[in-house]
Write an enzyme that holds these catalytic residues in place. Structure first.
Site, PDB file in Angstrom:
ATOM      1  N   SER A 192       0.834  -1.190   0.000  1.00  0.00           N
ATOM      2  CA  SER A 192       0.000   0.000   0.000  1.00  0.00           C
ATOM      3  C   SER A 192       0.874   1.247   0.000  1.00  0.00           C
ATOM      4  O   SER A 192       2.030   1.210   0.446  1.00  0.00           O
ATOM      5  CB  SER A 192      -0.906  -0.010   1.241  1.00  0.00           C
ATOM      6  N   GLU A 231      -7.380  -2.950  -8.033  1.00  0.00           N
ATOM      7  CA  GLU A 231      -8.192  -2.578  -6.871  1.00  0.00           C
ATOM      8  C   GLU A 231      -7.711  -1.284  -6.213  1.00  0.00           C
ATOM      9  O   GLU A 231      -7.251  -1.284  -5.072  1.00  0.00           O
ATOM     10  CB  GLU A 231      -8.163  -3.724  -5.845  1.00  0.00           C
ATOM     11  N   GLY A 233      -7.999   2.007  -4.076  1.00  0.00           N
ATOM     12  CA  GLY A 233      -8.886   2.534  -3.040  1.00  0.00           C
ATOM     13  C   GLY A 233      -8.409   3.895  -2.600  1.00  0.00           C
ATOM     14  O   GLY A 233      -9.023   4.927  -2.886  1.00  0.00           O
ATOM     15  N   ARG A 253      -3.672   6.798  11.550  1.00  0.00           N
ATOM     16  CA  ARG A 253      -2.484   6.454  10.770  1.00  0.00           C
ATOM     17  C   ARG A 253      -1.182   7.043  11.335  1.00  0.00           C
ATOM     18  O   ARG A 253      -0.158   6.346  11.330  1.00  0.00           O
ATOM     19  CB  ARG A 253      -2.668   6.856   9.306  1.00  0.00           C
ATOM     20  N   TYR A 266       1.132   3.981  11.949  1.00  0.00           N
ATOM     21  CA  TYR A 266       2.146   3.803  10.907  1.00  0.00           C
ATOM     22  C   TYR A 266       3.227   4.880  10.908  1.00  0.00           C
ATOM     23  O   TYR A 266       4.060   4.898  10.002  1.00  0.00           O
ATOM     24  CB  TYR A 266       1.485   3.828   9.524  1.00  0.00           C
ATOM     25  N   CYS A 298      -5.888  11.173  25.556  1.00  0.00           N
ATOM     26  CA  CYS A 298      -4.944  10.991  26.668  1.00  0.00           C
ATOM     27  C   CYS A 298      -3.780  10.100  26.256  1.00  0.00           C
ATOM     28  O   CYS A 298      -3.545   9.030  26.842  1.00  0.00           O
ATOM     29  CB  CYS A 298      -5.675  10.410  27.872  1.00  0.00           C
TER      30      CYS A 298
END
Length: 457
Positions: free
Chosen positions: A228, A308, A310, A354, A358, A385
């Protein structure tokens, strides 16, 4: 840092095509002022440019159709619903000539509710439940992408026990050893991971033969997804070579030449100023060239191709709109020490996981106005928090940013809402569509009452 960097500028690669600054400096998207959006719907909010989504869907369909028509075959473009899926978005994708790829029973339910025919839906998943397989069979999905040897038998047994006598169309997901993209967790074709059947270990060939051995199943093709956020097409080209070789090998051993090869998705987008997204026309042409070349060398007909995308379709169409709360300068140890200004917004890791998951990097701009020429080195953080609740790690913002200003973070259409949570019991934001000067709610804002309704006390 106190430079005259143009912090008010908009990098076109990051934003929906309908975004600009109005005469007074506020962001306007598809003719709608973001201040009106904030007044009407509150913040935080995901703001999606419908026309831009449709245009990007068409671009992928047209680019790949043209490139593969030139080598004598067709293409099916599946919108990868995991990036972001709603009833309206699934309907838009299908209206623009795309099919819809789903990864769970919940995503399948959304696509069906949107009116997407079962034949135009694919179902993925490394651990599909019996009920998910049954729902897919009931809906007549066009392909079930099997992910393990045990799933092949489970699916065949489920088909055998049904009264309609229809075979289930199947693709076998293969891990090719080619992986590309960003974080290790989103590289999905190396062998040491949960997806697919390994090419190197012989599992892929065994899986294909296992499907052929079950009369309840129809082997439609071979599937691969290498990762990705891929910005270099070379990985796609190498994966295509390996899949086509596997296809030819299967045909020589069994006499069955699978009609379709799916090359997956993972096409990268720009997140930071200066980044260059992958260009659909280029990667389509390169892939078509490799497919034609390899098939000619192997002496096999060119298969039908599917892809595919996205993130590449929905990611740049959406930005997240926040309101600024606390603005806090902090002295940071360094050589020499410097001041970083922490700009807290009314969302955070609950609406964009994210960065925490990541270490993904984003940028932000002042959205409700333009700021002073001077800039400050800022970090945009959320209200949760967690010290890791960071929305934007480093960005130059106007020095006069204050409580009540609106900030916009671009390129949040993919995985923002899809991965959103209720951490700290924060309701998830709405998704708003804008088009031709109008705005409407696609997914309403959650309320505290929604969260309490799940708690049975």
């Amino acid at each position: 840092m106190n430079d005259a960097v143009p912090a008010n500028d908009l990098d076109a690669a990051l934003w929906p095509s309908g975004v600009r600054r109005g005469d007074d400096g506020a962001l306007v998207v598809a003719g709608v002022d973001v201040r009106e959006i904030a007044r009407t719907h509150g913040t935080p909010a995901y703001v999606l440019d419908e026309a831009d989504f449709r245009a990007r869907a068409r671009t992928y369909r047209e680019a790949f159709t043209k490139a593969f028509a030139a080598i004598g075959t067709g293409v099916d473009v599946y919108y990868a619903g995991k990036a972001f899926l709603s009833v309206a978005v699934a309907r838009w994708a299908h209206e623009e000539g795309l099919r819809v790829d789903t990864a769970t029973g919940g995503e399948l339910a959304v696509a069906l509710r949107a009116g997407v025919p079962g034949a135009d839906i694919g179902l993925h998943g490394n651990n599909k439940s019996d009920s998910e397989l049954a729902r897919a069979l009931d809906a007549g999905v066009g392909r079930i992408i099997v992910d393990s040897l045990t799933e092949i038998d489970r699916l065949a047994d489920a088909v055998r026990d049904r009264a309609d006598g229809r075979r289930a169309p199947v693709m076998v997901r293969v891990t090719t050893g080619v992986h590309a993209g960003g974080h290790e967790y989103i590289a999905t074709a190396h062998e040491d991971q949960k997806f697919g059947l390994s090419l190197a270990g012989g599992q892929a060939a065994a899986g294909l033969r296992a499907v052929l051995a079950r009369p309840e199943l129809e082997l439609r093709g071979i599937h691969s997804h290498i990762g990705s956020q891929i910005l270099d097409p070379d990985g796609f080209l190498e994966a295509a070579r390996k899949l086509l070789a596997l296809r030819a090998e299967l045909a020589s051993q069994t006499g069955h030449l699978v009609p379709e090869v799916d090359l997956g998705g993972g096409y990268g987008i720009a997140y930071l100023p200066g980044e260059v997204p992958i260009e659909p026309g280029r990667v389509a042409k390169d892939l078509a060239g490799v497919v034609a070349e390899v098939c000619a060398a192997l002496g096999t007909p060119v298969p039908r191709i599917s892809i595919e995308p996205g993130r590449a379709i929905v990611g740049p169409t959406t930005f997240t709109l926040y309101e600024v709360g606390t603005v806090k300068p902090v002295t940071v140890d360094g050589t020499p020490p410097f001041t970083r200004t922490y700009v807290s917004v009314d969302g955070g890791m609950s609406d964009n996981l994210r960065p925490a998951l990541y270490d993904a990097r984003y940028t932000a701009v002042l959205a409700s106005r333009t700021g002073s020429a001077a800039t400050i080195q800022a970090r945009v953080v959320g209200k949760h928090c967690e010290s890791g609740d960071i929305v934007v790690h480093d960005v130059l913002l106007p020095a006069d940013v204050v409580r009540g200003d609106l900030l916009a973070v671009p390129a949040t259409g993919a995985y923002g809402r899809s991965m959103a949570s209720n951490y700290n019991h924060v309701p998830r934001p709405p998704v708003l569509a804008v088009r031709d000067g109008e705005h409407r709610i696609l997914i309403r804002r959650e309320t505290e009452a929604d969260l309490q309704a799940l708690d049975l006390g």
